[in-house]
Write a protein that holds these residues in place. Structure first.
Motif, PDB file in Angstrom:
ATOM      1  N   SER A  85       0.818  -1.218   0.000  1.00 16.91           N
ATOM      2  CA  SER A  85       0.000   0.000   0.000  1.00 16.91           C
ATOM      3  C   SER A  85       0.848   1.264   0.000  1.00 16.91           C
ATOM      4  N   ASP A  86       2.131   1.137   0.389  1.00 19.59           N
ATOM      5  CA  ASP A  86       3.011   2.302   0.424  1.00 19.59           C
ATOM      6  C   ASP A  86       3.451   2.748  -0.965  1.00 19.59           C
ATOM      7  N   VAL A  87       3.315   1.881  -1.976  1.00 26.72           N
ATOM      8  CA  VAL A  87       3.739   2.253  -3.327  1.00 26.72           C
ATOM      9  C   VAL A  87       2.563   2.316  -4.298  1.00 26.72           C
ATOM     10  N   VAL A  88       1.359   1.975  -3.832  1.00 25.71           N
ATOM     11  CA  VAL A  88       0.172   1.997  -4.688  1.00 25.71           C
ATOM     12  C   VAL A  88      -0.606   3.270  -4.405  1.00 25.71           C
ATOM     13  N   THR A  89      -0.788   4.083  -5.426  1.00 30.97           N
ATOM     14  CA  THR A  89      -1.592   5.289  -5.304  1.00 30.97           C
ATOM     15  C   THR A  89      -2.586   5.337  -6.448  1.00 30.97           C
ATOM     16  N   GLY A  90      -3.673   6.055  -6.262  1.00 27.83           N
ATOM     17  CA  GLY A  90      -4.740   6.127  -7.251  1.00 27.83           C
ATOM     18  C   GLY A  90      -4.531   7.218  -8.262  1.00 27.83           C
ATOM     19  N   PRO A  91      -5.561   7.516  -9.063  1.00 27.82           N
ATOM     20  CA  PRO A  91      -6.838   6.807  -9.095  1.00 27.82           C
ATOM     21  C   PRO A  91      -6.740   5.506  -9.890  1.00 27.82           C
ATOM     22  N   LEU A  92      -7.682   4.626  -9.657  1.00 25.10           N
ATOM     23  CA  LEU A  92      -7.681   3.318 -10.292  1.00 25.10           C
ATOM     24  C   LEU A  92      -8.764   3.258 -11.356  1.00 25.10           C
ATOM     25  N   GLN A  93      -8.407   2.878 -12.574  1.00 26.64           N
ATOM     26  CA  GLN A  93      -9.362   2.752 -13.658  1.00 26.64           C
ATOM     27  C   GLN A  93      -9.956   1.340 -13.636  1.00 26.64           C
ATOM     28  N   THR A  94     -11.266   1.244 -13.480  1.00 27.68           N
ATOM     29  CA  THR A  94     -11.950  -0.047 -13.479  1.00 27.68           C
ATOM     30  C   THR A  94     -13.086  -0.031 -14.491  1.00 27.68           C
ATOM     31  N   PHE A  95     -13.562  -1.215 -14.858  1.00 28.60           N
ATOM     32  CA  PHE A  95     -14.721  -1.374 -15.730  1.00 28.60           C
ATOM     33  C   PHE A  95     -15.788  -2.180 -15.005  1.00 28.60           C
ATOM     34  N   ASN A  96     -17.018  -1.927 -15.368  1.00 31.44           N
ATOM     35  CA  ASN A  96     -18.119  -2.767 -14.893  1.00 31.44           C
ATOM     36  C   ASN A  96     -18.188  -4.031 -15.738  1.00 31.44           C
ATOM     37  N   GLY A  97     -18.838  -5.045 -15.197  1.00 27.04           N
ATOM     38  CA  GLY A  97     -19.000  -6.287 -15.948  1.00 27.04           C
ATOM     39  C   GLY A  97     -19.746  -6.060 -17.247  1.00 27.04           C
ATOM     40  N   LEU A  98     -20.740  -5.189 -17.221  1.00 30.03           N
ATOM     41  CA  LEU A  98     -21.432  -4.743 -18.428  1.00 30.03           C
ATOM     42  C   LEU A  98     -21.074  -3.275 -18.616  1.00 30.03           C
ATOM     43  N   GLU A  99     -20.254  -3.001 -19.611  1.00 35.25           N
ATOM     44  CA  GLU A  99     -19.688  -1.661 -19.745  1.00 35.25           C
ATOM     45  C   GLU A  99     -20.101  -1.040 -21.078  1.00 35.25           C
ATOM     46  N   LYS A 100     -20.267   0.267 -21.042  1.00 33.69           N
ATOM     47  CA  LYS A 100     -20.635   1.011 -22.242  1.00 33.69           C
ATOM     48  C   LYS A 100     -19.435   1.093 -23.185  1.00 33.69           C
ATOM     49  N   VAL A 101     -19.682   0.889 -24.468  1.00 33.63           N
ATOM     50  CA  VAL A 101     -18.613   0.899 -25.462  1.00 33.63           C
ATOM     51  C   VAL A 101     -17.886   2.241 -25.460  1.00 33.63           C
ATOM     52  N   GLY A 102     -18.645   3.316 -25.373  1.00 33.09           N
ATOM     53  CA  GLY A 102     -18.043   4.638 -25.400  1.00 33.09           C
ATOM     54  C   GLY A 102     -17.059   4.860 -24.274  1.00 33.09           C
ATOM     55  N   ARG A 103     -17.374   4.358 -23.088  1.00 34.08           N
ATOM     56  CA  ARG A 103     -16.444   4.539 -21.961  1.00 34.08           C
ATOM     57  C   ARG A 103     -15.177   3.709 -22.167  1.00 34.08           C
ATOM     58  N   ILE A 104     -15.318   2.495 -22.700  1.00 34.99           N
ATOM     59  CA  ILE A 104     -14.129   1.676 -22.967  1.00 34.99           C
ATOM     60  C   ILE A 104     -13.210   2.382 -23.944  1.00 34.99           C
ATOM     61  N   VAL A 105     -13.798   2.916 -25.012  1.00 37.25           N
ATOM     62  CA  VAL A 105     -12.997   3.620 -26.009  1.00 37.25           C
ATOM     63  C   VAL A 105     -12.319   4.838 -25.382  1.00 37.25           C
ATOM     64  N   ASP A 106     -13.042   5.581 -24.569  1.00 32.96           N
ATOM     65  CA  ASP A 106     -12.481   6.777 -23.944  1.00 32.96           C
ATOM     66  C   ASP A 106     -11.314   6.432 -23.025  1.00 32.96           C
ATOM     67  N   VAL A 107     -11.462   5.372 -22.223  1.00 33.09           N
ATOM     68  CA  VAL A 107     -10.389   4.971 -21.304  1.00 33.09           C
ATOM     69  C   VAL A 107      -9.169   4.486 -22.081  1.00 33.09           C
ATOM     70  N   LEU A 108      -9.397   3.693 -23.131  1.00 32.12           N
ATOM     71  CA  LEU A 108      -8.271   3.177 -23.905  1.00 32.12           C
ATOM     72  C   LEU A 108      -7.526   4.292 -24.624  1.00 32.12           C
ATOM     73  N   LYS A 109      -8.243   5.340 -25.028  1.00 31.28           N
ATOM     74  CA  LYS A 109      -7.587   6.443 -25.728  1.00 31.28           C
ATOM     75  C   LYS A 109      -6.848   7.384 -24.787  1.00 31.28           C
ATOM     76  N   THR A 110      -7.315   7.494 -23.565  1.00 28.60           N
ATOM     77  CA  THR A 110      -6.720   8.455 -22.633  1.00 28.60           C
ATOM     78  C   THR A 110      -5.721   7.830 -21.680  1.00 28.60           C
ATOM     79  N   THR A 111      -5.572   6.528 -21.713  1.00 29.85           N
ATOM     80  CA  THR A 111      -4.560   5.865 -20.885  1.00 29.85           C
ATOM     81  C   THR A 111      -3.804   4.863 -21.746  1.00 29.85           C
ATOM     82  N   GLY A 112      -2.675   4.454 -21.246  1.00 24.58           N
ATOM     83  CA  GLY A 112      -1.909   3.418 -21.926  1.00 24.58           C
ATOM     84  C   GLY A 112      -1.858   2.144 -21.124  1.00 24.58           C
ATOM     85  N   HIS A 113      -2.787   1.980 -20.158  1.00 26.51           N
ATOM     86  CA  HIS A 113      -2.750   0.827 -19.271  1.00 26.51           C
ATOM     87  C   HIS A 113      -3.027  -0.456 -20.038  1.00 26.51           C
ATOM     88  N   ASN A 114      -2.450  -1.532 -19.563  1.00 26.47           N
ATOM     89  CA  ASN A 114      -2.620  -2.832 -20.221  1.00 26.47           C
ATOM     90  C   ASN A 114      -3.695  -3.685 -19.572  1.00 26.47           C
TER      91      ASN A 114
END
Length: 808
Positions: A614-643
């Motif tokens: 916990s001393d090296v983990v800081t937020g914010p954390l990007q998460t998805f819902n089990g049923l997720e809107k396509v637009g939000r997935i696209v927005d997150v993928l375009k604005t972050t480089g997370h794998n």
């Protein structure tokens, strides 16, 4: 570009490349264009000015070591590899559908690929050795004939121009075709097997440039070797076969595209790296031990058998090719240039009185080896300052080094006095126009120049001359001293140029001269032959620089074909490694650190036990819902480089927020490309196995990634939903936030993870509080967050100044 990852946040910081700075110990490198050569503009010029100020200590920026690294001669974006098994519904269904025949084909293909890797690596090694033998041989024959005709100026011109053309050919090929082929390639292979992926390190063009450039560089009389490039060559062959060939050049085979994950490809690359050493030295057992001791971060018994089988195939194929060479159809010398120093195979008898000179040899070898690493590190940092200025400067640096080297090799033998040819010898004296111990050079007939016999040969032939038994009186002491000093520093200055080059053979060569020198100085107190001292000197310098013990021991024994030397070689290696470890790290660890690869060590630093995850983990954390809107997935993928992204089920789909698993960026891109969306946010009855196959999610080749920008979606599609449940890894590795960082590091490295989810201690909090990635374990990152722990770092391994640094 994607915004910077907030440390420990929502994914993989290795994928974010906005910050152009690499911090590697005390070296800093700016990314000019992420492995691409662009026109220099105001922004690039400003970056270079910032880099120079940074190197002068006038600028400080945050560390992004785990995002970019020096690959070959270019700074490139890097990412982590996925060694974890993805247990989602699609892959589970695929495994359940596999019958016994399918599993048998899988294992049979593993062994078949090992056979192909061994055979093709042996062929590449044969071509490399044969090329050097003929190209360098033709150069020396022409030069020697001119020397015999007393046309010294013409001989020097031919020698200098030949070396210059060969060096510039190798450099131009590397700089403009495949920058990733520069250097030995062993640091890149070692980083890959540790879990670091970089673009083009195993591409087909890298393979071709590595082999052709290596032939040219070694033939140019630079003090570089073939062993390192052949390790990289074997790894390239293994990676290309593992991914089914090269799609870019339309050289694919469907039945080869079976290893669709990084785990199987890692094993194949490990076998390929061992095959490279086996091909370089005709030492199959040493190849296995090299892969185990030096480049591999994870080993198991099944891999041992496959690696041994691969190197055995190398030995068999090379043996067949050598038989062809014995007919005299392989070139100027009819041997194919394949290394085997079978020169000390006579009976070796040693006594207690021989131990003090051998111990002295080991101690001094450790000191010289650690000094070699120290000077090499400083020279490479200086070369990086030159190389970052652009392609023209890389060419100028290579041109300067090859001209200076040619002048040294041709000019220094003039300082030696001619010696009369020994009588009754089996070898012709003087040796005119070919390899041998007795080079005539400028001497009269029936005389030879002992220093020319060392300088005016290929590295392999020079080593053979130094290893030769019964030659105690063939070399002047002054000649050996001069050759040792020149070889020592030429090896340092030749490595780091923008061309394929290895360290193994130069260290063997310099060590042989060092051993001869010790034998001539204190050999009168010993019964050992000077040729044997040369062999032990090579072992001492290799142990002092590379710190390999078992593999180097077997390399020396297989090279000389003499098991009687085993006790002495073991003693020298143990002493030299122990002495050198007191000063600095081994040469490959220094190179990995210098290049900026986020390498995970096999141990935890002491200060990590004082921290929890916990001393090296800081937020914010990007998460998805089990049923997720396509637009939000696209927005997150375009604005972050997370794998990777945690998937959380929330009411009304679950009573409380519940962690369902982890979904990968690559899998999300497949879902968006397939466009199997649902119109409403309701549970889907979609059978994923009928709409998707495991091939859809197969891992692409090393350094190749899909891009969200390449996917086009309409406005209506952006308003639809996608069910992530069938594609989510439901069993990701997790740790509780109170676990020590040291314990988490061991788990992360041993399992070969890319993501490690951090769960809260209390059930009243969010189901996941962060993700640990490779970046979060880097000492630069941890100590940047907690600078008060700097005093408790492990100084010897990563941060401490060596005794040499303090001295100078």
């Amino acid at each position: 570009m994607a915004p910077r990852e907030q440390k420990g946040g929502g994914g993989d910081p290795e994928a974010d490349i906005e910050a152009p700075l690499i911090s590697s110990g005390s070296s800093f490198l700016f990314q000019d264009a992420a492995c691409e050569e662009d026109g220099e503009g105001d922004e690039e010029a400003e970056q270079r000015r910032n880099r120079r100020r940074l190197l002068n200590g006038s600028l400080r920026q945050s560390n992004v070591t785990s995002q970019v690294a020096l690959v070959g001669t270019d700074v490139c974006r890097i990412e982590s590899l996925d060694y974890e098994l993805i247990e989602n519904d699609v892959f589970k269904q695929d495994w359940r559908a596999r019958d016994r025949a399918h599993i048998l084909r899988y294992f049979a293909l593993k062994w078949a690929l090992c056979f192909l890797v061994g055979a093709l690596t042996a062929a590449a090694a044969f071509v490399a050795n044969l090329g050097v033998e003929n190209v360098a041989g033709a150069k020396f024959v022409v030069t020697s004939n001119l020397m015999l005709a007393r046309r010294f100026e013409s001989a020097f011109t031919v020698f200098l121009v030949s070396n210059f053309v060969l060096t510039m050919f190798a450099t131009v090929l590397t700089v403009y075709v495949s920058p990733a082929a520069a250097g030995s390639g062993i640091p890149e292979v070692k980083a890959y097997l540790n879990g670091v992926d970089a673009p083009n390190i195993f591409s087909l063009k890298t393979l071709v440039v590595k082999v052709v450039g290596c032939i040219a560089a070694v033939s140019a009389s630079l003090h570089v070797g073939k062993a390192g490039p052949l390790v990289h060559t074997g790894a390239c062959i293994a990676s290309i076969l593992g991914q089914g060939g090269s799609h870019k050049y339309h050289m694919t085979c469907k039945w080869l595209r079976y290893f669709k994950n990084d785990r199987d490809r890692r094993d194949l690359v490990t076998c390929g790296s061992g095959a490279g050493i086996a091909g370089a030295f005709r030492a199959p057992v040493a190849g296995v031990l090299f892969a185990l001791e030096t480049v591999s971060s994870r080993w198991r018994s099944a891999l041992l058998w496959r690696a041994f089988f691969t190197t055995a195939m190398v030995a068999v194929v090379l043996r067949a090719l050598i038989d062809i060479c014995k007919t005299g159809r392989c070139g100027l010398f009819g041997k194919g240039g394949l290394i085997m120093f079978d020169v000390t195979s006579g009976y070796i008898n040693y006594h207690v009185v021989d131990l003090p000179p051998v111990i002295t040899l080991g101690v001094l070898g450790g000191v010289l080896g650690s000094l070699y690493n120290f000077f090499l590190d400083r020279v490479l940092r200086f070369y990086n300052l030159i190389n970052e200025k652009g392609q023209t400067y890389k060419l100028l640096l290579a041109a300067t080094v090859t001209i200076c080297t040619s002048c040294c090799l041709f000019g220094l033998p003039w300082l030696a006095t001619c010696k009369p040819c020994p009588t009754g010898g089996e070898e012709a004296c003087p040796s005119i126009g070919r390899s041998g111990n007795f080079k005539k050079f400028q001497c009269a007939m029936n005389e030879y120049n002992d220093l020319a016999s060392l300088f005016f040969n290929t590295n392999d032939d020079t080593i053979r001359n130094l290893y030769s038994a019964g030659t105690d009186h063939e070399f002047h002491l002054s000649s050996i001293i001069l050759f040792f000093m020149a070889s020592y520093f030429l090896g340092i200055f030749s490595y780091g140029l923008a061309l394929p080059s290895g360290l193994f053979v130069p260290l063997i060569l310099t060590g042989a001269a060092y051993g001869r020198l010790v034998g001539m100085l204190i050999g009168s107190q010993s019964t050992l032959d000077h040729g044997l001292f040369a062999v032990l000197g090579s072992a001492a310098l290799l142990g002092g620089s590379m710190r390999m013990t078992v593999s180097v021991c077997v390399v020396i024994l297989e090279l000389t074909n003499n098991l009687l030397m085993l006790p002495l070689v073991m003693l020298v290696l143990i002493i030299s490694k122990t002495v050198a470890d007191a000063f600095n790290a081994n040469v490959y660890d220094l190179l990995v650190n210098l290049k900026g690869f986020p390498f995970l060590e096999g141990h935890a630093e002491p200060y990590m036990r004082q921290l929890s995850v916990s001393d090296v983990v800081t937020g914010p954390l990007q998460t998805f819902n089990g049923l997720e809107k396509v637009g939000r997935i696209v927005d997150v993928l375009k604005t972050t480089g997370h794998n990777g992204f945690p998937v959380v089920d929330e009411p009304p789909f679950s009573d409380i927020p519940l962690l369902y698993g982890l979904v990968l960026r690559a899998h999300l891109l497949v879902l968006l490309r397939k466009k199997d969306f649902i119109s409403s946010c309701t549970a889907s009855a979609l059978d994923a196995s009928k709409h998707f196959s495991p091939d859809d999610f197969a891992k692409r080749g090393s350094g190749k990634h899909d891009r969200i920008e390449d996917i086009e979606l309409t406005a209506d599609e952006m308003e639809m939903f996608v069910d992530l449940h069938p594609f989510t890894n439901t069993s990701p590795y997790t740790v509780v936030e109170t676990m020590s960082l040291a314990k988490a590091l061991i788990l992360f490295r041993e399992v070969g993870l890319r993501h490690l989810l951090v769960l809260p201690k209390s059930s009243k909090r969010a189901p996941v509080v962060g993700i640990l990635t490779r970046h979060d374990f880097m000492p630069e990152h941890v100590l940047g967050l907690h600078p008060y722990l700097i005093k408790s770092r492990w100084k010897k391994v990563r941060f401490g100044k060596s005794a040499f640094t303090n001295f100078f």
